[in-house]
Design an enzyme around this catalytic site. Structure first.
Site, PDB file in Angstrom:
ATOM      1  N   ARG A 144       0.846  -1.212   0.000  1.00 26.26           N
ATOM      2  CA  ARG A 144       0.000   0.000   0.000  1.00 26.26           C
ATOM      3  C   ARG A 144       0.872   1.248   0.000  1.00 26.26           C
ATOM      4  O   ARG A 144       0.599   2.216  -0.688  1.00 26.26           O
ATOM      5  CB  ARG A 144      -0.933  -0.010   1.210  1.00 26.26           C
ATOM      6  CG  ARG A 144      -2.292  -0.645   0.943  1.00 26.26           C
ATOM      7  CD  ARG A 144      -2.176  -2.056   0.331  1.00 26.26           C
ATOM      8  NE  ARG A 144      -3.452  -2.722   0.182  1.00 26.26           N
ATOM      9  CZ  ARG A 144      -4.022  -3.474   1.133  1.00 26.26           C
ATOM     10  NH1 ARG A 144      -3.398  -3.692   2.283  1.00 26.26           N
ATOM     11  NH2 ARG A 144      -5.182  -4.035   0.912  1.00 26.26           N
ATOM     12  N   ASP A 173      -0.178  -5.957  -3.886  1.00 23.44           N
ATOM     13  CA  ASP A 173      -1.609  -5.754  -3.624  1.00 23.44           C
ATOM     14  C   ASP A 173      -2.209  -4.975  -4.787  1.00 23.44           C
ATOM     15  O   ASP A 173      -1.503  -4.647  -5.754  1.00 23.44           O
ATOM     16  CB  ASP A 173      -1.822  -5.035  -2.275  1.00 23.44           C
ATOM     17  CG  ASP A 173      -3.076  -5.544  -1.573  1.00 23.44           C
ATOM     18  OD1 ASP A 173      -4.160  -5.465  -2.188  1.00 23.44           O
ATOM     19  OD2 ASP A 173      -2.966  -6.048  -0.442  1.00 23.44           O
ATOM     20  N   HIS A 244      -6.650  -9.331  -4.757  1.00 22.37           N
ATOM     21  CA  HIS A 244      -5.645  -8.307  -4.445  1.00 22.37           C
ATOM     22  C   HIS A 244      -4.559  -8.258  -5.526  1.00 22.37           C
ATOM     23  O   HIS A 244      -3.383  -8.112  -5.239  1.00 22.37           O
ATOM     24  CB  HIS A 244      -5.012  -8.561  -3.077  1.00 22.37           C
ATOM     25  CG  HIS A 244      -5.919  -8.230  -1.923  1.00 22.37           C
ATOM     26  ND1 HIS A 244      -6.148  -6.941  -1.493  1.00 22.37           N
ATOM     27  CD2 HIS A 244      -6.692  -9.019  -1.126  1.00 22.37           C
ATOM     28  CE1 HIS A 244      -6.995  -6.948  -0.460  1.00 22.37           C
ATOM     29  NE2 HIS A 244      -7.345  -8.203  -0.233  1.00 22.37           N
ATOM     30  N   ASP A 305      -6.595 -13.905   0.601  1.00 25.71           N
ATOM     31  CA  ASP A 305      -7.678 -13.222   1.302  1.00 25.71           C
ATOM     32  C   ASP A 305      -8.580 -12.477   0.325  1.00 25.71           C
ATOM     33  O   ASP A 305      -8.182 -12.142  -0.783  1.00 25.71           O
ATOM     34  CB  ASP A 305      -7.101 -12.221   2.314  1.00 25.71           C
ATOM     35  CG  ASP A 305      -6.163 -11.209   1.666  1.00 25.71           C
ATOM     36  OD1 ASP A 305      -5.342 -11.636   0.817  1.00 25.71           O
ATOM     37  OD2 ASP A 305      -6.243 -10.012   1.965  1.00 25.71           O
ATOM     38  N   GLU A 306      -9.770 -12.240   0.764  1.00 26.99           N
ATOM     39  CA  GLU A 306     -10.689 -11.288   0.148  1.00 26.99           C
ATOM     40  C   GLU A 306     -10.704 -11.354  -1.380  1.00 26.99           C
ATOM     41  O   GLU A 306     -10.388 -10.379  -2.050  1.00 26.99           O
ATOM     42  CB  GLU A 306     -10.316  -9.858   0.590  1.00 26.99           C
ATOM     43  CG  GLU A 306     -10.360  -9.689   2.094  1.00 26.99           C
ATOM     44  CD  GLU A 306      -9.904  -8.315   2.570  1.00 26.99           C
ATOM     45  OE1 GLU A 306     -10.454  -7.826   3.551  1.00 26.99           O
ATOM     46  OE2 GLU A 306      -8.963  -7.738   1.976  1.00 26.99           O
ATOM     47  N   TRP A 372      -6.958 -14.293  10.655  1.00 20.27           N
ATOM     48  CA  TRP A 372      -7.073 -12.850  10.892  1.00 20.27           C
ATOM     49  C   TRP A 372      -8.484 -12.362  11.141  1.00 20.27           C
ATOM     50  O   TRP A 372      -8.682 -11.312  11.737  1.00 20.27           O
ATOM     51  CB  TRP A 372      -6.460 -12.085   9.709  1.00 20.27           C
ATOM     52  CG  TRP A 372      -7.275 -12.061   8.441  1.00 20.27           C
ATOM     53  CD1 TRP A 372      -7.306 -13.018   7.473  1.00 20.27           C
ATOM     54  CD2 TRP A 372      -8.153 -11.018   8.000  1.00 20.27           C
ATOM     55  NE1 TRP A 372      -8.155 -12.646   6.461  1.00 20.27           N
ATOM     56  CE2 TRP A 372      -8.683 -11.413   6.755  1.00 20.27           C
ATOM     57  CE3 TRP A 372      -8.542  -9.779   8.539  1.00 20.27           C
ATOM     58  CZ2 TRP A 372      -9.591 -10.629   6.033  1.00 20.27           C
ATOM     59  CZ3 TRP A 372      -9.443  -8.998   7.830  1.00 20.27           C
ATOM     60  CH2 TRP A 372      -9.948  -9.420   6.594  1.00 20.27           C
ATOM     61  N   TYR A 397      -4.241  -5.727  14.985  1.00 18.46           N
ATOM     62  CA  TYR A 397      -4.047  -4.946  13.752  1.00 18.46           C
ATOM     63  C   TYR A 397      -3.588  -3.538  14.139  1.00 18.46           C
ATOM     64  O   TYR A 397      -4.354  -2.725  14.648  1.00 18.46           O
ATOM     65  CB  TYR A 397      -5.347  -4.911  12.926  1.00 18.46           C
ATOM     66  CG  TYR A 397      -5.386  -6.032  11.913  1.00 18.46           C
ATOM     67  CD1 TYR A 397      -4.751  -7.241  12.185  1.00 18.46           C
ATOM     68  CD2 TYR A 397      -6.013  -5.894  10.685  1.00 18.46           C
ATOM     69  CE1 TYR A 397      -4.755  -8.278  11.266  1.00 18.46           C
ATOM     70  CE2 TYR A 397      -6.019  -6.932   9.753  1.00 18.46           C
ATOM     71  CZ  TYR A 397      -5.388  -8.118  10.060  1.00 18.46           C
ATOM     72  OH  TYR A 397      -5.379  -9.145   9.148  1.00 18.46           O
ATOM     73  N   ASP A 399      -2.807  -1.031  12.444  1.00 16.21           N
ATOM     74  CA  ASP A 399      -3.344   0.133  11.736  1.00 16.21           C
ATOM     75  C   ASP A 399      -4.614   0.634  12.431  1.00 16.21           C
ATOM     76  O   ASP A 399      -5.006   1.785  12.259  1.00 16.21           O
ATOM     77  CB  ASP A 399      -3.632  -0.180  10.249  1.00 16.21           C
ATOM     78  CG  ASP A 399      -4.543  -1.387  10.052  1.00 16.21           C
ATOM     79  OD1 ASP A 399      -4.493  -2.330  10.868  1.00 16.21           O
ATOM     80  OD2 ASP A 399      -5.321  -1.394   9.069  1.00 16.21           O
ATOM     81  N   TRP A 447      -0.741  -2.843   8.512  1.00 15.99           N
ATOM     82  CA  TRP A 447      -1.240  -2.493   7.181  1.00 15.99           C
ATOM     83  C   TRP A 447      -1.040  -1.001   6.978  1.00 15.99           C
ATOM     84  O   TRP A 447      -1.209  -0.215   7.917  1.00 15.99           O
ATOM     85  CB  TRP A 447      -2.723  -2.867   7.062  1.00 15.99           C
ATOM     86  CG  TRP A 447      -2.953  -4.337   7.225  1.00 15.99           C
ATOM     87  CD1 TRP A 447      -3.448  -4.966   8.324  1.00 15.99           C
ATOM     88  CD2 TRP A 447      -2.654  -5.363   6.258  1.00 15.99           C
ATOM     89  NE1 TRP A 447      -3.487  -6.327   8.101  1.00 15.99           N
ATOM     90  CE2 TRP A 447      -3.003  -6.597   6.844  1.00 15.99           C
ATOM     91  CE3 TRP A 447      -2.126  -5.347   4.965  1.00 15.99           C
ATOM     92  CZ2 TRP A 447      -2.852  -7.818   6.170  1.00 15.99           C
ATOM     93  CZ3 TRP A 447      -1.978  -6.553   4.305  1.00 15.99           C
ATOM     94  CH2 TRP A 447      -2.334  -7.766   4.898  1.00 15.99           C
ATOM     95  N   THR A 448      -0.665  -0.613   5.754  1.00 13.48           N
ATOM     96  CA  THR A 448      -0.158   0.753   5.603  1.00 13.48           C
ATOM     97  C   THR A 448      -0.973   1.653   4.674  1.00 13.48           C
ATOM     98  O   THR A 448      -0.433   2.612   4.140  1.00 13.48           O
ATOM     99  CB  THR A 448       1.302   0.724   5.111  1.00 13.48           C
ATOM    100  OG1 THR A 448       1.342   0.064   3.831  1.00 13.48           O
ATOM    101  CG2 THR A 448       2.209   0.005   6.083  1.00 13.48           C
ATOM    102  N   GLU A 449      -2.265   1.344   4.512  1.00 11.46           N
ATOM    103  CA  GLU A 449      -3.068   2.268   3.709  1.00 11.46           C
ATOM    104  C   GLU A 449      -2.844   3.709   4.169  1.00 11.46           C
ATOM    105  O   GLU A 449      -2.719   4.627   3.353  1.00 11.46           O
ATOM    106  CB  GLU A 449      -4.567   1.942   3.841  1.00 11.46           C
ATOM    107  CG  GLU A 449      -5.020   0.717   3.076  1.00 11.46           C
ATOM    108  CD  GLU A 449      -4.985  -0.554   3.917  1.00 11.46           C
ATOM    109  OE1 GLU A 449      -4.218  -0.617   4.899  1.00 11.46           O
ATOM    110  OE2 GLU A 449      -5.739  -1.496   3.583  1.00 11.46           O
TER     111      GLU A 449
HETATM  112  C1  TNX Z   1      -7.830  -6.547   5.707  1.00 14.58           C
HETATM  113  S1  TNX Z   1      -5.987  -8.805   6.737  1.00 14.58           S
HETATM  114  C2  TNX Z   1      -6.885  -6.960   4.811  1.00 14.58           C
HETATM  115  C3  TNX Z   1      -5.881  -6.007   4.304  1.00 14.58           C
HETATM  116  C4  TNX Z   1      -6.169  -4.596   4.769  1.00 14.58           C
HETATM  117  C5  TNX Z   1      -6.564  -4.604   6.230  1.00 14.58           C
HETATM  118  C6  TNX Z   1      -6.791  -3.234   6.790  1.00 14.58           C
HETATM  119  C7  TNX Z   1      -6.163  -9.166   5.304  1.00 14.58           C
HETATM  120  C8  TNX Z   1      -5.756 -10.508   4.969  1.00 14.58           C
HETATM  121  N1  TNX Z   1      -6.713  -8.276   4.440  1.00 14.58           N
HETATM  122  O1  TNX Z   1      -5.826  -6.075   2.911  1.00 14.58           O
HETATM  123  O2  TNX Z   1      -5.025  -3.827   4.575  1.00 14.58           O
HETATM  124  O3  TNX Z   1      -7.729  -5.376   6.381  1.00 14.58           O
HETATM  125  O4  TNX Z   1      -6.953  -3.276   8.173  1.00 14.58           O
END
Ligand code: TNX
Length: 542
Positions: A144, A173, A244, A305-306, A372, A397, A399, A447-449
């Site tokens: 990020r 990402d 991602h 993830d995600e 997580w 976390y 952040d 996490w560095t957003e």
């Molecule tokens: C979730 S933790 C994410 C990250 C984000 C973070 C922000 C994870 C596996 N995915 O992509 O940066 O939340 O808190």
């Protein structure tokens, strides 16, 4: 008789005070038995500039040696008026003994140049110590916001000062690709920068209008790996796939599902994911081969993830893959994909490391899970027979905001105070002994957003990372009052090391970022959301 030393962080297992003190002098010598030489070199370099003590090789003074009777990462530090002995179960143990020795000296000894002539006195005492967990990790998201190599090395030094031993490096990402890969030049030419960054959380729709980018060459990464190894840190690299991935798809649109756009400027989750055709899979294998060449550790992170399946629902290549493999639908594509990556890593003698989403549909045997989404996935992972690293967002976390103070910079996530982080335990309630043995340890994730510089990382990471270190090093049943009593002396150490930690009294006026507003969450709301997000895992478990 000295009072037992009370300001060490993380707190050692046992500290016994004795009479007198040892004084480090310009004539003090340092000797190392076989196996401990490298640590002696490190200590010499660490202490020399600030103390003016060159620690020439020789008998007497400080002695380091391996002691096979001690636990592998354990050490015994004996300080008497006549000398200092550090015994370690391995070189890592000796190294942790040396870190403790540094903390026992006055803080000025931690600076990089001499501001004091001493005396460099250490009260006589005997410390026996060993970690509770083998995985004492911290994640740094260099995707990020890119972080220059020198800042990464500094972060490693701060991690080992707290006896952490894993750096999980989140290298790619949607918003940036940070690792040069031979034969795939557009990953860095195109994928390593974005035209602007979002200022603050999503929902405010603010952008800074300023390009951001950067990437590590192979030489850079080899330097990070070697620097870490010399400090007994394993770097676990992560290339996040199949979600991602927008930065890679911006570079090579044929990897996607029709998306032809730029590296993402907004935070949040992109719907533009990898396709699951043969070329995309070959791409992943080629990238992982290179990652294996650069990072010698057994575990290779593939993220996982995600990953939204939106694009796969309408994609011809996804439909074809579903048919060819006899899958039940798009939701089975990710487990299928992850299994292929695990097979490939196995041909290189490596194991797959992924976020807890890989548990859905069954993670590959031998995969290590980073749990997580709250605490439940740690339990799900061990019940599915996987080794797991606990890193629940609502506990570790970094952040996430440190208080309810509206002056916290870009307050996001749930409130995570120093006491909250200290209260973390990697092993959830209700596990049997054999299940608990699968919990390798814990990891704090940075996490560095909203952390565009090392200075911002310092503010979010410290002093909470100090509290985290106690959760993975120290035995269970720790007490926050004791930690709080030790903390002021430790903050003086961080001052000497130049760490821009958050003051215990709260943010200063200049810590606020009114131009980058956040999105604070409350815990109850987040818990409900996590419950919903992990429903799929519960269905699998029952
Ligand atoms: C979730 S933790 C994410 C990250 C984000 C973070 C922000 C994870 C596996 N995915 O992509 O940066 O939340 O808190």
């Amino acid at each position: 008789m000295n009072e037992p030393v009370t300001s060490l962080i993380p707190l050692p297992r046992a500290v016994n005070g004795s009479a007198g003190s040892f004084r480090l002098e310009t004539t003090t010598s340092l000797s190392a038995d076989p196996g401990a030489e490298a640590v002696s070199g490190w200590l010499r370099a660490a202490l020399g500039p600030a103390t003016g003590c060159p620690l020439p090789p020789g008998e007497g003074g400080i002695r380091m040696r391996l002691d096979p009777g001690l636990p592998p990462e354990g050490y015994l530090l004996d300080v008497t008026p006549a000398g200092v002995h550090i015994g370690g179960g391995s070189a890592a143990g000796v190294f942790y003994g040396a870190q403790t020795l540094r903390q026992l000296l006055p803080p000025a000894a931690l600076r990089r140049a001499a501001i004091s002539a001493g005396p460099w006195e250490i009260p006589a005492q005997r410390i026996t110590d060993e970690p509770r967990f083998a995985w004492r990790g911290v994640l740094l998201d260099v995707a990020r916001h890119f972080m220059p190599v020198s800042d990464v090395l500094r972060f490693i030094d701060l991690a080992v000062f707290h006896k952490l031993n894993v750096l999980h490096l989140h290298l790619t990402d949607d918003q940036g690709w940070r690792i040069e890969v031979p034969g795939l030049p557009r990953l860095t030419e195109v994928g390593s920068w974005r035209s602007a960054s979002m200022l603050g959380s999503r929902g405010h729709e603010r952008y800074d209008g300023r390009p951001h980018g950067g990437y590590y060459t192979t030489a850079d990464l080899r330097e990070i790996v070697a620097f870490a190894a010399a400090r007994h840190i394993t770097v676990v690299p992560e290339v996040d796939m199949p979600g991602h991935m927008q930065a890679a798809i911006a570079a090579y649109p044929e990897l996607g599902n029709g998306f032809a756009g730029p590296v993402r400027s907004a935070w949040g989750i992109s719907e533009h994911v990898l396709n699951v055709g043969p070329e995309a899979l070959d791409f992943c294998r080629a990238v992982l081969d290179h990652v294996c060449d650069v990072f010698p550790g057994e575990l290779i992170g593939i993220g996982g993830d995600e990953c939204p399946t939106t694009e796969w629902r309408d994609s011809p290549s996804a439909r074809q893959r579903i048919r060819a493999e006899g899958l039940a639908g798009p939701h089975e594509l990710q487990p299928w994909f992850t299994a292929r990556l695990a097979e490939h890593l196995a041909t290189r003698g490596r194991r797959l490391f992924g976020w807890d989403e890989i548990l859905a549909g069954g993670a590959p045997p031998g995969a290590v899970v980073a749990a997580w989404r709250g605490r439940a996935p740690t339990t799900h992972a061990v019940r599915a027979g996987h080794q797991v690293v606990a890193c629940p967002d609502i506990a570790v976390y970094l952040d996430y905001r440190q208080s309810d103070d509206p002056g916290e910079p870009t307050p996001v996530g749930t409130r995570l105070t120093l006491a909250d982080v200290f209260a973390f335990d990697p092993v959830p309630d209700g596990l049997s002994e054999s299940e608990a043995a699968l919990v390798l340890g814990g990891q704090a994730n940075v996490w560095t957003e909203h952390l565009e510089s090392a200075r911002r990382v310092d503010y979010q990471a410290f002093p909470r990372l100090c509290a985290f270190a106690e959760t993975v090093w120290g035995p269970p049943g720790r007490d926050f009052a004791g930690f709080s009593a030790r903390l002021p002396a430790h903050l003086a150490r961080l001052d000497a090391l130049g760490v821009g930690y958050r003051p215990l009294t709260g943010p200063r006026p200049w810590d606020a970022r009114p131009d980058a507003p956040g999105h604070p969450r409350d815990l109850a709301g987040r818990l409900a959301e996590l419950h919903e997000m992990t429903a799929g895992l519960r269905r699998v478990a029952t």
